[in-house]
Design an enzyme around this catalytic site. Sequence first.
Site, PDB file in Angstrom:
ATOM      1  N   GLU A 120      20.588 -32.211  24.032  1.00 54.29           N
ATOM      2  CA  GLU A 120      18.871 -31.924  23.466  1.00 54.29           C
ATOM      3  C   GLU A 120      18.116 -33.434  23.667  1.00 54.29           C
ATOM      4  O   GLU A 120      19.222 -34.218  22.664  1.00 54.29           O
ATOM      5  CB  GLU A 120      18.652 -31.706  21.836  1.00 54.29           C
ATOM      6  CG  GLU A 120      17.065 -31.282  21.788  1.00 54.29           C
ATOM      7  CD  GLU A 120      16.953 -33.094  20.836  1.00 54.29           C
ATOM      8  OE1 GLU A 120      16.134 -33.561  21.113  1.00 54.29           O
ATOM      9  OE2 GLU A 120      17.684 -32.926  19.752  1.00 54.29           O
ATOM     10  N   CYS A 122      11.815 -37.099  18.636  1.00 59.19           N
ATOM     11  CA  CYS A 122      12.313 -36.217  20.282  1.00 59.19           C
ATOM     12  C   CYS A 122      11.337 -35.527  20.562  1.00 59.19           C
ATOM     13  O   CYS A 122      10.546 -34.903  21.551  1.00 59.19           O
ATOM     14  CB  CYS A 122      13.970 -35.607  20.604  1.00 59.19           C
ATOM     15  SG  CYS A 122      13.746 -34.688  18.773  1.00 59.19           S
TER      16      CYS A 122
END
Length: 703
Positions: free
Chosen positions: A267, A306
């Site tokens: 990720e 993120c």
Amino acid sequence: MNTILPSYVNGEWWTPDAATTAGGGVAASATEVRDASTGEVVTRVSTEGLDLAAALEYARTVGQRSLGELTFHQRAVLLKQMALVLTERKQELYELSSRTGATKQDSWVDIDGGIGVLFTYSSKGRRELPNSQVYVDGGVEQLSKDGSFLGRHIFTRLPGVAVQINAFNFPVWGSLEKFAPAFLAGVPSLVKPATPTGYLAEAFVRILVESGLLPDGSLQLVSGSVPDLFEHLRLGDLVAFTGSASTAERLRANDSVQTGGVRFTSETDSINASVLGPDAVDGTPEFDAYVKQLVTEMTTKAGQKCTAIRRAIVPAASVDAVIGAARARIAERVVVGDPRAEGVTMGPLASTGQRDEVLRQVRRLADEGGEIVIGSTDAPTVRLADGTDGAASDGAFVSPVMLRFADAASPALHEVEAFGPVTSIVGYDSVDDAVRLVARGGGSLVTSVATHDPAVAVALASGIAAYNGRLLLLDRDDARTSTGHGSPLPTLVHGGPGRAGGGEELGGIRAVLHHMQRTAVQGSPEMLTALTGVWHAGAASTPYAEAGEPHPFRKSLAELRIGDQVVSGSRTVTLEDIETFAHFTGDTFYAHMDEAAAAANPFFPGRVAHGYLLVSWAAGLFVDAAPGPVLANSGLENLRFVTPVSPGDAIRVELTAKQITPRETDEYGEVRWDAVLRNQDDDLVASYDVLTLVAKEQAPVAG
């Protein structure tokens, strides 16, 4: 400060002091970690001398053995107990978290969010997984005409260790969202937190170790670098990585991943977008919700997320209005400073190194077409810990920054991420144009869309879903209840295609199955019953009357066995029964009441019995009416009506104990019964599962 942050490996706390330096001095290679606001040294980090191979083997042996002794439900109960322990001591974590630059709100997202993941997986594990060690996926595949050869899919846990490499921005949540599904699957974890905030991860691990709840080897912590990690990994291990896209690509290219069978999921950073619909003009609730969300995503965790919004994609005519509204909201609500000072709403970045990198990327965006329209790259005046405002040269502070791009085709807009309180705004001319701009990001974790027009929402979602791991549709109806653009939830997939890493985390039980191997198994009903713990038609069954045993409803969970069965007598359906049921319930559908109309229907030979009449009769045929271990019927599942039943036909039922699931925390469990109705010609009439709640033990006899 000479303290080395300890690791927890091989069942004990370890530091390199005694292992690498005579007299227990500090290892020369230790890295200083500083308070993000003041620059004060918090701890030092080093793994010099740590035997990583031994820690991995400890997980594969001791950890696998201790977790393998537990069922899904037993592991789920432990997750809840861990969550409760962390909740009791979370104030300790909050105090440490402020040193990372996190405000109270930021800490709530990280700490309470991480604890919430444990609670969620505990709950879902007990609701959605069996109280066993094998998970059955999908239905039975009939591989022979006589039913003697079957196939289906099962999941069993991986035999190795889950190595979890986490980013600096969420030291608690980022660790626990990986740990919880791995633990529930029965796979031990080795956690490697990022150095700048690893001391917060060490603190929550220490709390869990002190609680005594962790099965031996189920959780290890490496505080520091692991340069030779991939040399020690093998088939059965997996790596879950959160960090930069460039690092992920380098790790994915390792031979252990490419040819050695090590699973790798990542990720990574992504250029997430938020699209303002053409209908959401200034003054609409959607416009207001859009601006509120945009500023929140810029400033929560100082933009070090993120999932933060990096590109605000708005109708060209609304660009100025969005900039003005965002500027006003920042001026009114955002106070930059030390999180320990009253009134601060945005803290510093995690380190001065991170600050310098963010400013470098802002300058690059500005050099390549971006005009700074909010904020600047100058050192901001901030609120200090004592409550005064001034300069903080040792702190990692950055002002919220928005850049405007006149050229929507600028590569920097879609490729450069300043991982801080920074976003860029660009205008679009049409919905199709907005879709193209979102896609230019190369794959994202999340895109949000603010619109109250369903047609716009459908057009955008249809165009951009394939480029995103998650879509958030924001409008006046959900603005108050929305969890927000940047909030991954344990029940929904977190990850994204392309630049976002191509992996998945969370998503409820999906994440548990990521730590397991799906295998197609073929065999006889008897063998599949033994393997899965679920009775398959054709496997051994025990009709209670023939065996001279008590009715299955008279048995507690301790006494009931898979395959215990009721084989009923038959009952004939009359036209009077059908009409009575129709008038009593009000279900006078023509197939039950009108012979000619029913006969004209291709599915019916004429008037037929109600399906629910047959199901009700079936209960009367198999039930044992007296009070006993069966406490309640909790539902029916998978009901299918196959053969119509006409007046004069007879039905009978076979009820077989299919699956027995004790509840770990209750005095009862769930029994799933296989119910099959057949007519006088032995044709299948209906099939379904009956769910009952059954006491674990027989109640004592009164008197």
